[in-house]
Design a protein around this motif. Sequence first.
Motif, PDB file in Angstrom:
ATOM      1  N   PRO A 625      -6.417  10.817 -10.528  1.00 36.94           N
ATOM      2  CA  PRO A 625      -6.892  12.195 -10.263  1.00 36.94           C
ATOM      3  C   PRO A 625      -8.053  12.206  -9.266  1.00 36.94           C
ATOM      4  N   ILE A 626      -7.729  12.079  -7.989  1.00 39.61           N
ATOM      5  CA  ILE A 626      -8.744  12.033  -6.933  1.00 39.61           C
ATOM      6  C   ILE A 626      -8.637  13.319  -6.116  1.00 39.61           C
ATOM      7  N   THR A 627      -9.774  13.971  -5.868  1.00 36.32           N
ATOM      8  CA  THR A 627      -9.761  15.274  -5.200  1.00 36.32           C
ATOM      9  C   THR A 627     -10.538  15.306  -3.890  1.00 36.32           C
ATOM     10  N   SER A 628     -11.264  14.245  -3.550  1.00 35.85           N
ATOM     11  CA  SER A 628     -12.061  14.258  -2.321  1.00 35.85           C
ATOM     12  C   SER A 628     -12.004  12.892  -1.655  1.00 35.85           C
ATOM     13  N   VAL A 629     -12.297  12.878  -0.350  1.00 38.79           N
ATOM     14  CA  VAL A 629     -12.300  11.623   0.405  1.00 38.79           C
ATOM     15  C   VAL A 629     -13.379  10.686  -0.117  1.00 38.79           C
ATOM     16  N   ALA A 630     -14.534  11.238  -0.472  1.00 35.93           N
ATOM     17  CA  ALA A 630     -15.628  10.397  -0.986  1.00 35.93           C
ATOM     18  C   ALA A 630     -15.235   9.755  -2.315  1.00 35.93           C
ATOM     19  N   GLU A 631     -14.627  10.540  -3.211  1.00 42.29           N
ATOM     20  CA  GLU A 631     -14.175  10.005  -4.497  1.00 42.29           C
ATOM     21  C   GLU A 631     -13.101   8.944  -4.289  1.00 42.29           C
ATOM     22  N   GLU A 632     -12.221   9.195  -3.335  1.00 45.34           N
ATOM     23  CA  GLU A 632     -11.165   8.233  -3.028  1.00 45.34           C
ATOM     24  C   GLU A 632     -11.757   6.932  -2.486  1.00 45.34           C
ATOM     25  N   ALA A 633     -12.758   7.045  -1.616  1.00 48.20           N
ATOM     26  CA  ALA A 633     -13.389   5.852  -1.040  1.00 48.20           C
ATOM     27  C   ALA A 633     -14.057   5.011  -2.119  1.00 48.20           C
ATOM     28  N   ASP A 634     -14.744   5.664  -3.065  1.00 46.66           N
ATOM     29  CA  ASP A 634     -15.396   4.922  -4.154  1.00 46.66           C
ATOM     30  C   ASP A 634     -14.355   4.208  -5.021  1.00 46.66           C
ATOM     31  N   TYR A 653      -4.473  -3.780   6.860  1.00 43.79           N
ATOM     32  CA  TYR A 653      -3.521  -2.910   7.538  1.00 43.79           C
ATOM     33  C   TYR A 653      -2.825  -1.956   6.576  1.00 43.79           C
ATOM     34  N   ASN A 654      -2.598  -2.381   5.352  1.00 44.21           N
ATOM     35  CA  ASN A 654      -1.731  -1.634   4.439  1.00 44.21           C
ATOM     36  C   ASN A 654      -2.446  -1.117   3.207  1.00 44.21           C
ATOM     37  N   THR A 655      -3.752  -1.149   3.179  1.00 44.88           N
ATOM     38  CA  THR A 655      -4.532  -0.624   2.059  1.00 44.88           C
ATOM     39  C   THR A 655      -5.213   0.664   2.513  1.00 44.88           C
ATOM     40  N   GLN A 656      -4.852   1.770   1.858  1.00 47.90           N
ATOM     41  CA  GLN A 656      -5.370   3.051   2.316  1.00 47.90           C
ATOM     42  C   GLN A 656      -5.168   4.110   1.247  1.00 47.90           C
ATOM     43  N   GLY A 657      -6.046   5.112   1.250  1.00 48.56           N
ATOM     44  CA  GLY A 657      -5.892   6.272   0.386  1.00 48.56           C
ATOM     45  C   GLY A 657      -5.163   7.373   1.116  1.00 48.56           C
ATOM     46  N   VAL A 658      -4.499   8.243   0.360  1.00 52.61           N
ATOM     47  CA  VAL A 658      -3.711   9.312   0.972  1.00 52.61           C
ATOM     48  C   VAL A 658      -4.604  10.289   1.722  1.00 52.61           C
ATOM     49  N   LEU A 659      -5.740  10.667   1.141  1.00 56.99           N
ATOM     50  CA  LEU A 659      -6.632  11.613   1.808  1.00 56.99           C
ATOM     51  C   LEU A 659      -7.203  11.018   3.091  1.00 56.99           C
ATOM     52  N   GLU A 660      -7.548   9.737   3.038  1.00 57.33           N
ATOM     53  CA  GLU A 660      -8.038   9.057   4.233  1.00 57.33           C
ATOM     54  C   GLU A 660      -6.941   8.970   5.285  1.00 57.33           C
ATOM     55  N   GLN A 661      -5.709   8.704   4.835  1.00 59.12           N
ATOM     56  CA  GLN A 661      -4.586   8.638   5.755  1.00 59.12           C
ATOM     57  C   GLN A 661      -4.355   9.982   6.431  1.00 59.12           C
ATOM     58  N   ARG A 662      -4.486  11.060   5.661  1.00 57.79           N
ATOM     59  CA  ARG A 662      -4.344  12.393   6.239  1.00 57.79           C
ATOM     60  C   ARG A 662      -5.411  12.636   7.304  1.00 57.79           C
ATOM     61  N   LEU A 663      -6.653  12.222   6.997  1.00 61.41           N
ATOM     62  CA  LEU A 663      -7.752  12.386   7.948  1.00 61.41           C
ATOM     63  C   LEU A 663      -7.486  11.601   9.224  1.00 61.41           C
ATOM     64  N   PHE A 664      -7.029  10.349   9.089  1.00 61.65           N
ATOM     65  CA  PHE A 664      -6.741   9.530  10.257  1.00 61.65           C
ATOM     66  C   PHE A 664      -5.604  10.130  11.086  1.00 61.65           C
ATOM     67  N   ALA A 665      -4.586  10.679  10.391  1.00 61.04           N
ATOM     68  CA  ALA A 665      -3.459  11.282  11.106  1.00 61.04           C
ATOM     69  C   ALA A 665      -3.930  12.472  11.931  1.00 61.04           C
ATOM     70  N   ARG A 666      -4.794  13.297  11.346  1.00 61.37           N
ATOM     71  CA  ARG A 666      -5.313  14.444  12.103  1.00 61.37           C
ATOM     72  C   ARG A 666      -6.168  13.970  13.283  1.00 61.37           C
ATOM     73  N   ASN A 667      -6.983  12.942  13.064  1.00 65.81           N
ATOM     74  CA  ASN A 667      -7.775  12.395  14.173  1.00 65.81           C
ATOM     75  C   ASN A 667      -6.873  11.898  15.289  1.00 65.81           C
ATOM     76  N   GLN A 668      -5.745  11.317  14.903  1.00 67.94           N
ATOM     77  CA  GLN A 668      -4.836  10.742  15.882  1.00 67.94           C
ATOM     78  C   GLN A 668      -4.249  11.807  16.789  1.00 67.94           C
ATOM     79  N   PHE A 669      -4.012  13.009  16.233  1.00 66.38           N
ATOM     80  CA  PHE A 669      -3.387  14.066  17.018  1.00 66.38           C
ATOM     81  C   PHE A 669      -4.393  15.048  17.589  1.00 66.38           C
ATOM     82  N   LYS A 670      -5.682  14.832  17.310  1.00 67.87           N
ATOM     83  CA  LYS A 670      -6.685  15.744  17.839  1.00 67.87           C
ATOM     84  C   LYS A 670      -6.693  15.813  19.364  1.00 67.87           C
TER      85      LYS A 670
END
Length: 804
Positions: A625-634, A653-670
Motif C-alpha cells: 500500500p504505497i501512495t507517494s514517490v517518497a514512501e515508495e523510495a523508502d 537496471y531492473n529494480t524500480q517502483g511503479v510511481l518512480e517509473q511513471r515519473l521517469f516515463a513522463r520525464n522521458q517524453f517531456k
Amino acid sequence: MHTLWYKAIADLRLSKSRSLLAVASMAAGVFCVGALFGMIDLQLSQMDAAHRRSQPSHINLILRGDADMALLTQVKALPGVAAVDTQTPVTVRFRRSDTATWTLATVIIRSDFAAQRFDKISLDAGRWPSAEQIAVESLSAHYAGLRIGDSLELATEAGNRRFALGGVARHPFVKPPKFGGQLHFFADSASAAWFGVPEYTFRQVLLQVTPPYSEDKARTVAGEVGSLFSRHGIAVNVTLLQDPQKHWGRPFMAGINGVLQIMALVSLALASVLVLNTVSAHITQQTDQIGVMKSLGGGNLTIAAVYLAEILLLALLAIAVAMPVGLLTADLSACQLLAVFNIDCGGFKYSRRAVYLMVLGGILVPLLAGLGPIWRGAGLNVRMAMASYGLGADFGGNCFDRWVERLGARWLSTLRAAALGNLFRHKGRFVLTQSVLIVAGVMFLVLMCLAASLNLTLDNEMARSRYAVRLGFAADQPVAKIREIAESLPGTRQIEPWRRLPLEMTKNGQVLRQKGSLGTQILALPVAGDMYQPLIESGRWFRAGDTGQSVLVLSADTAALNGIQTGDRLDVAIGSKRQSWQVIGTYRWLVGSSYNVEPVYAPLETIQQLTQQPDSATFALIQAPITSVAEEADYLQTLKSRFQAAGMPLDVYNTQGVLEQRLFARNQFKPMLGTLIGLACMIAAVGGIGLSGALAIGVLQRRREIGVLRAIGAPSKAIFGLFLSEGLLHGVLAWVLSLPLAYLAAEPMAKRLGQTLFGITLDFTFAGLAALCWLGIVLGLAWLASYWPARQAAGMTVKSSLEH
C-alpha cells in the motif's frame, strides 16, 4: 526602373503601420521554417556525427558471467569478426562522504581508457581513472550534483573503500538518470579486484564486423559469438546491434520531426494568407492611384511590378528580421534535444538547408500570394479605378447580411451589433482572417490533444502494472529466501516471482529479426499471476490450461517483422534446450527510447520444468500500500539494504517502483511534449498577428467612416469599443468553428503519431480543458491584436479622418 522603386519605397514609408504588419506576418512564417527545419537538421546531423566519433561497435554483447580474455582469440577467429574490444560493468553501492544513504550505481571497468577501440568514452574534465580515483559520467554528475574532488564511499568485496572523483567523462550509450537510468562511474583494471572482478576477464564484448556492414551480417555474427560463449558455459544476457552511420536515437525523433516539418509549412502557409490579406487591402485602398497611373499611360505589367517590388522589399526585410532569430532558436532547441542523448552540441551552428528554405520561402511565398490581387488591381481600367471609393465594402446586399443584421439587433447592443455587421463587411478579408485564426486554433487543439493522448496512454500503460515495486536480481535467487526478506517488511501483501532467461528464436531455420533495441529475453511469469499483463493486440494472454505448455506471447513488432501470425510455431533455444513453441498472442508495448530489452512472455511453470529449477527467480513483483514517490523510495531502499545484507544484490537496471517509473516515463517524453506545446503557441502567435493586421487595415480603410462618426458626436470610447468588439467577435467565432474541425483532425493524427513514434495506437482523448484554454488564449490574442488598431481609430480627429 528608378521611378518604380521610388514609388514602392514611398508607399512603404507612407503606410508604416501596414508595412510593419506585413513584415511581422512574413517574418513569423519564415521564422517557423528556419527554426524547425534548422533544429531538425542540426539535431540529426550532430547525433550522427557524435555517433561516428564514438567508433560505435556493430555488436554489443552483455554476458551473464566473467569470460576469460583467452576466449577473445577464438572470437576474433570467427568469420565476419573484424575487431574486438571489452569492458566489465559492475553493480555497486555508493554514498557521498557527507550522507548515510547508499545508492545503487554501475561501475564500468576498462583496462586502458586511453586505448579504447569502440563505443569510446570521452573525457570532459579532469583525469582518467587510476588506482585511487574514479571518474563519473557527465549525466550522472549533473543529476547527482557530483564534482571533481568529491569523496565517495563504495561498498567493495573487501569492505567499504573511499575513492576520489578525479574526472568527468561522457558515455555515448547511457540512459539519462532522470529517465530512469542508473548513475555510472568508471574505474581502471587496477581497481577491478576491489569489485570482485577476476583479473584478465570481461563481462561485455564489443565487436565490429568485416566491411561492408549490414544488419543481417551483424545478426549472424552475433549469433555465432553467442553460441561460442554458450559452449563455454557463459550465457549472453543482452545483444545490441547498431548501425555505424546512424545514431540509435533516430527512430524516436523521426515521428516528431515529421510533425514539426508539417507545422513549419503550415506556419508559412498561414503567413502567405496574411500577405494575401494585406496586399488585397492595399490594392483596394490604392485603386484611385492605379487609376491615375493608368491615365498617365502605365501598363498592367508596370503597375504589377510596382506592387511586386513592394512585396519583395517587405520580404527581404522580413527575412533579415527572422533569419538570425530563427537560426539562433534552431541552435538552442537542437542543443536541448541533444542533451537528452548526452551529446555536447559545442558552439553555434546553423543549417544551410534552413537558410535556403528561409530565403526561397520568404521571397517566393509572399510574391505568389500577392500575385493574384496585384494582377486583378493592375487589370482595372481607368473608369473603374477612379470611381472606386476605396472601401471595398459589400455588406447589406443579400439575405445572409440581412440575417446578420436581425441577429445583432435582437441579441446584441447597438455597438456590438454594428461590430458584428462590420465582420462581414469585407467578406474576402473576413474569410482570410478567419482561416488564419481557425487553422491556428485547430493546430493548437490538435497538438494539445496529442499531448493529452500521450499522457493518457502512459497512465494506462502504468495502470497495467498492478504492483508497487519490481525487484531485479543480478542472478537467479531462491524464491523462498526472496519471500522471507520481502515479507519481513510491514505492508508487503503479495509477491510474484518471475524468471528471465536469454533465448534464440528461429523460424524455418532462419534466426528471427528482433525489434527490441537490446535484443529479446524470455520473461517467465506464473500463469495465474495478476500483477502485470501487456496490451494484447492479437490472440490471447495466458490462461489456466497453459500451465506447463510450450506457449509464448510475442511482441507485435517482432511478429510483423518476421511474418509471424498467432498460432505459428517457432524453434526456441533456451540454454542447451531447443524445442517447438506456439505463439498464442502478440502484444504492444509503449517504448520511448532505445534502451529496452524486448520481452517474450512464457509460463513460469514451463520454464521451471525445462530448466529443472523449480525454486528460483530473477524478478519479484511486490504489492504494497504505497501512495507517494517518497514512501515508495523508502520502502524500496529498505528492500535493497536487506537483500544486499543477505548477499542477494539487486540489478540496478531492473529494480524500480511503479510511481518512480511513471515519473521517469513522463520525464522521458517531456522534451517532445514541450516541443509540441511550444509549436502550438507559435501557431497561435501567427494567428494573433493575422488578426491585428486585418483590424489595422480596417482602420486605415475606414478613416472617412471614423470621421463621419466623430462629426455626429461619437465619443472616443465608443469608437474604441467598436473596433475592440470586432476583434473579440473574430476570436469567438474562430473558436466556435475550430472546435469541431480539431475534434475530427485530432484522433487520426494522434493515431499516426503514436504508430510513428512508439509503434502503438495512442489512447485518444479530446483535451476539453485545452479547448477552454484556447478560448482564453484566442480572446487574449484578439484583445491584444485589437487594442492598438482600436486605440488608433479612437485617436483620430474629424479633420485628419475626412481629409484622407
